[in-house]
Design an enzyme around this catalytic site. Structure first.
Site, PDB file in Angstrom:
ATOM      1  N   ASP A  41       0.760  -1.197  -0.017  1.00 48.19           N
ATOM      2  CA  ASP A  41      -0.068  -0.006  -0.144  1.00 48.19           C
ATOM      3  C   ASP A  41       0.937   1.223   0.019  1.00 48.19           C
ATOM      4  O   ASP A  41       1.936   1.257  -0.006  1.00 48.19           O
ATOM      5  CB  ASP A  41      -0.971   0.006   1.244  1.00 48.19           C
ATOM      6  N   ASP A  62     -10.507   1.994  -3.067  1.00 48.07           N
ATOM      7  CA  ASP A  62     -11.211   2.146  -1.940  1.00 48.07           C
ATOM      8  C   ASP A  62     -12.708   2.186  -1.866  1.00 48.07           C
ATOM      9  O   ASP A  62     -13.393   1.830  -0.931  1.00 48.07           O
ATOM     10  CB  ASP A  62     -10.856   3.199  -1.018  1.00 48.07           C
TER      11      ASP A  62
HETATM   12  C1  GLA Z   1      -5.588   2.098   2.111  1.00 42.34           C
HETATM   13  C2  GLA Z   1      -6.190   0.906   1.144  1.00 42.34           C
HETATM   14  C3  GLA Z   1      -7.258   0.011   1.841  1.00 42.34           C
HETATM   15  C4  GLA Z   1      -6.822  -0.397   3.310  1.00 42.34           C
HETATM   16  C5  GLA Z   1      -6.534   0.705   4.102  1.00 42.34           C
HETATM   17  C6  GLA Z   1      -5.539   0.178   5.435  1.00 42.34           C
HETATM   18  O1  GLA Z   1      -6.810   3.018   2.454  1.00 42.34           O
HETATM   19  O2  GLA Z   1      -6.576   1.567   0.008  1.00 42.34           O
HETATM   20  O3  GLA Z   1      -7.596  -1.116   1.237  1.00 42.34           O
HETATM   21  O4  GLA Z   1      -5.578  -1.313   3.117  1.00 42.34           O
HETATM   22  O5  GLA Z   1      -5.234   1.481   3.521  1.00 42.34           O
HETATM   23  O6  GLA Z   1      -4.990   1.102   6.170  1.00 42.34           O
END
Ligand code: GLA
Length: 730
Positions: free
Chosen positions: A467, A537
């Site tokens: 990420d 997301d």
């Molecule tokens: C980001 C990612 C999510 C999740 C969060 C965790 O927003 O896009 O899918 O993994 O971080 O903190």
């Protein structure tokens, strides 16, 4: 008089009216497309053509009727200085001009297809350029990029403009399609008639460079293209950082200049140093925008991503199910549930790490990649053992380029953070997130060690979610010397790529997801090291129709992480039937992102059937050709389909997004079928298995499916109704 010398089977030398006396012509051809470049020994190189395939025998005729579709392959600043340039440098003595003459042309067949390399050298200064033109074997995708070499022994050369490509295109009622957005609203499509003058597609986020705008764009020639008809040029840049594409529409044609965004981002070449610009990848289609997408999907699976030839697992990700509240018991419960639904992989998301500062929210712990013993007393081994017991694989979330200022790592190494000693550190997510300085080789080693330690200590980890939840905020590197501070945007990405190279060399098998707060890194700049990206997301299936529609223009379904989540949806609050949520997620790499414990019996029963149905059509979705049928931008129904190469198997999806009584619903004309075959239709995901769609079981010819189409009005006769059908040739 026209002279033609045979240079090689595909490479002719002709004398061309309007050009210098002895011009060599080089033709690179795929099955459907040709790129023609002419070179002049000691002089320049020119694009002559990029379009539908032409034969070697056409070449002399081409020049006898055509003398103005030419553009310098690398327009350079200084001697003929007007207009936009691809290359501008400042020599050690302050000279701002370049005068490159071609010294050498090489052409080789290699494992990726064919490569033409032109070597140019400045006529006065020790500065050389190698320009590459690649044809990617087995695809209709081509690329071009450069290497810029300072060959002097002591002087430094400043690179001021260093685009990868400068490609001309016919000016003829062109329409530009591009993709913009933001967090949770990525990939929104816009299409407009190309205006006179300059259109710029650019991004300066530093890290999450696909949110604001995506580097992929299409330009039609000769009017607006549809999904299946019209001539279209498609281009994309393989750079994960700041990029800029200028489309310059002048009276004599269009010129597309694309490369690293050089604004506040120069680069100085030390003596002997060579700078490689990222590849600009391009295709030309006579089959509309769908043709460009299918060319890029095929190329993407083969060359633009990792494991594009291996089926991707159906997974459950813990994030929207439990957020930071991970522990051994709940992880095991989720593993057991996804295994019983037919899933193959469980991914533990954020919340599992931090010793001194346990990661209970997003304010702390990034950088402290040790297991939080309070939550996971048996460590990661406890989880991989559990996954093995449940017969599934195990994956884990990391965010290795980042640190929280509340972390042991920051306490130990504040100098590893992109920041300036005499100003406060800019802090992002959670009020404490900062970006590590990947310009620093020690930080690169550290970032490599995060993945390396996890995978050596836990060889059963099969999947990593990588990420990145920040952009470059504090533009300052404690590592780089003062005079190189303007190189951070570039050196960061060079550092990141070298870490990823090391990871891929040591761990070629592990699956790695590219995530950046969702779709912030939907880019071929980084996808070559990754198996897929987290498309957004936003898991609301309604909005996902638009987001995935946008992403599908350049990126294949196998790379699109697409998850079923709870209703009401956590991002939009929208309530959607479980069938609609699955029918949308099944068009990418299917997964779930939900606490199965909170699903109803009916939802769980449906989910088990939908996972099984997806596995049946998975090769068609993940390896097949995609046809976008009805655009969500055009009406109340959106639809798309996939077909395998032989067109024996296909999968069709349609969604009712909006509902008004007796509203017109167009028939679904299935562009991806073979008109000479007959297809048996099956309802893949009936809400009630005893009452499948009225289309289930019908045997229909490809001609009817393509020319007349399926009437889906009754199957989609209420808001948020959907159908997922499989077609099998009999
Ligand atoms: C980001 C990612 C999510 C999740 C969060 C965790 O927003 O896009 O899918 O993994 O971080 O903190």
């Amino acid at each position: 008089m026209k002279k033609v010398f045979v240079f090689s089977a595909l490479c002719l030398a002709v004398s061309v009216q309007g050009l210098h006396s002895e011009n060599r012509t080089h033709v690179l051809s795929s099955d459907n497309t040709s790129l023609v470049v002419t070179t002049n020994d000691g002089g320049a190189a020119y694009y002559q053509y990029f379009g539908p395939k032409i034969e070697d025998s056409d070449i002399s005729g081409f020049f006898s009727v055509n003398s103005n579709y030419t553009g310098h392959t690398l327009p350079q600043f200084g001697l003929w200085s007007s207009g936009e340039k691809a290359l501008a440098v400042k020599m050690p003595d302050g000279t701002m001009s370049l005068d490159l003459g071609m010294e050498k042309m090489e052409r080789v067949a290699d494992e990726k297809g064919e490569l033409i390399t032109l070597t140019f050298r400045d006529k006065v200064y020790p500065f050389a350029v190698r320009q590459f033109f690649r044809r990617y074997g087995g695809t209709d995708v081509f690329s071009t990029w450069t290497e810029l070499a300072n060959e002097s022994k002591k002087g430094e050369v400043e690179l001021l403009t260093f685009a990868s490509a400068s490609v001309p295109l016919t000016r003829d009622n062109n329409y530009l399609t591009q993709f913009h957005g933001s967090w949770a609203g990525e990939g929104m499509m816009s299409e407009e008639r190309l205006p006179d003058g300059q259109s710029v597609i650019a991004d300066k986020a530093g890290l999450r460079n696909a949110f604001g705008s995506n580097a992929g764009f299409m330009l039609s020639v000769g009017g607006k293209a549809t999904e299946n008809s019209g001539e279209v040029f498609g281009g994309n840049l393989m750079w994960g950082g700041n990029y800029k594409t200028k489309i310059v529409a002048g009276n004599h044609g269009i010129n597309i200049i694309s490369g690293i965004n050089e604004e506040t981002s120069a680069y100085t070449l030390k003596p002997g140093e060579v700078f490689t610009t990222p590849e600009f990848v391009m295709a030309f289609s006579q089959e509309g925008k769908g043709g460009i997408s299918r060319a890029f999907h095929k190329w993407g699976r083969k060359y633009g991503m990792t494991h594009g030839d291996r089926l991707h697992d159906v997974l459950l990700n813990s994030w929207e199910g439990v957020y930071f509240n991970v522990d051994q018991d709940v992880m095991e419960q989720m593993m057991s549930d996804i295994a019983s639904l037919g899933g193959e992989l469980f991914v533990m998301d954020d919340g599992w790490f931090g010793d001194k500062y346990p990661r209970d929210n997003d304010h702390t712990s990034l950088g402290d990649w040790m297991v939080c013993k309070k939550k996971l007393p048996q460590g990661i081994k406890g989880l991989t053992d559990a996954a093995r017991r449940h017969g599934i694989k195990f994956g884990i979330w990391i965010e290795p380029e980042m640190v929280n200022t509340k972390s042991e790592l920051f306490e130990k190494h504040p100098e590893w953070v992109l920041s300036q000693s005499n100003r406060p550190v800019s802090q992002g997510r959670g009020g404490t997130q900062a970006v590590l300085d990947l310009c620093n080789p020690k930080v690169q080693d550290y970032v490599f060690s995060i993945t390396d330690n996890l995978l050596t200590e836990n060889p059963e980890i099969a999947y990593i979610k990588w990420d990145c939840n920040a952009d470059i905020m504090n533009y300052a590197s404690p590592y780089l010397p003062k005079k190189s501070q303007n190189e951070i945007y570039i050196r960061y990405h060079q550092g990141l790529k070298s870490v990823l190279d090391r990871i891929r060399e040591k761990y070629p098998e592990v699956a790695i997801q590219l995530c950046a707060s969702g779709g912030g890194r939907v880019t071929y700049g980084l996808l070559p090291w990754f198996d897929e990206f987290w498309t957004s997301d936003n898991t609301d299936a309604m909005q996902r129709i638009f987001i995935q529609w946008g992403a599908s223009h350049f990126y294949p379904a196998i790379a699109q992480g697409s998850h079923v989540s709870a209703s009401p949806n956590h991002q939009t609050g929208r309530e959607l039937p479980i069938k609609f949520r699955f029918d949308v997620a099944m068009t990418g790499r299917l997964g779930m992102e939900i606490q199965p414990k909170n699903m109803t019996e009916r939802e769980l029963e449906f989910a088990g059937r939908a996972v099984a149905a997806y596995k049946e059509i998975r090769p068609v979705v993940q390896f097949g050709d995609q046809y976008r049928l009805l655009s969500p931008y055009d009406g109340p129904v959106a639809a798309l389909m996939y077909a395998d190469e032989s067109k024996d198997r296909a999968a069709v999806f349609a969604y009712r997004m909006d509902y008004l009584c007796d509203q017109a619903v167009p028939k679904l004309r299935l562009d991806g079928v073979d008109v000479n075959k007959n297809y048996r239709i099956r309802d893949l995901t009936p809400a009630d298995p005893s009452r499948p769609s009225n289309l289930d079981g019908k045997l229909v010819s490809g001609r009817i499916l393509k020319y007349v189409g399926l009437n889906v009005a009754s199957s989609l006769g209420r808001p948020y109704a959907s159908v997922a059908l499989s077609l099998t040739a009999e």
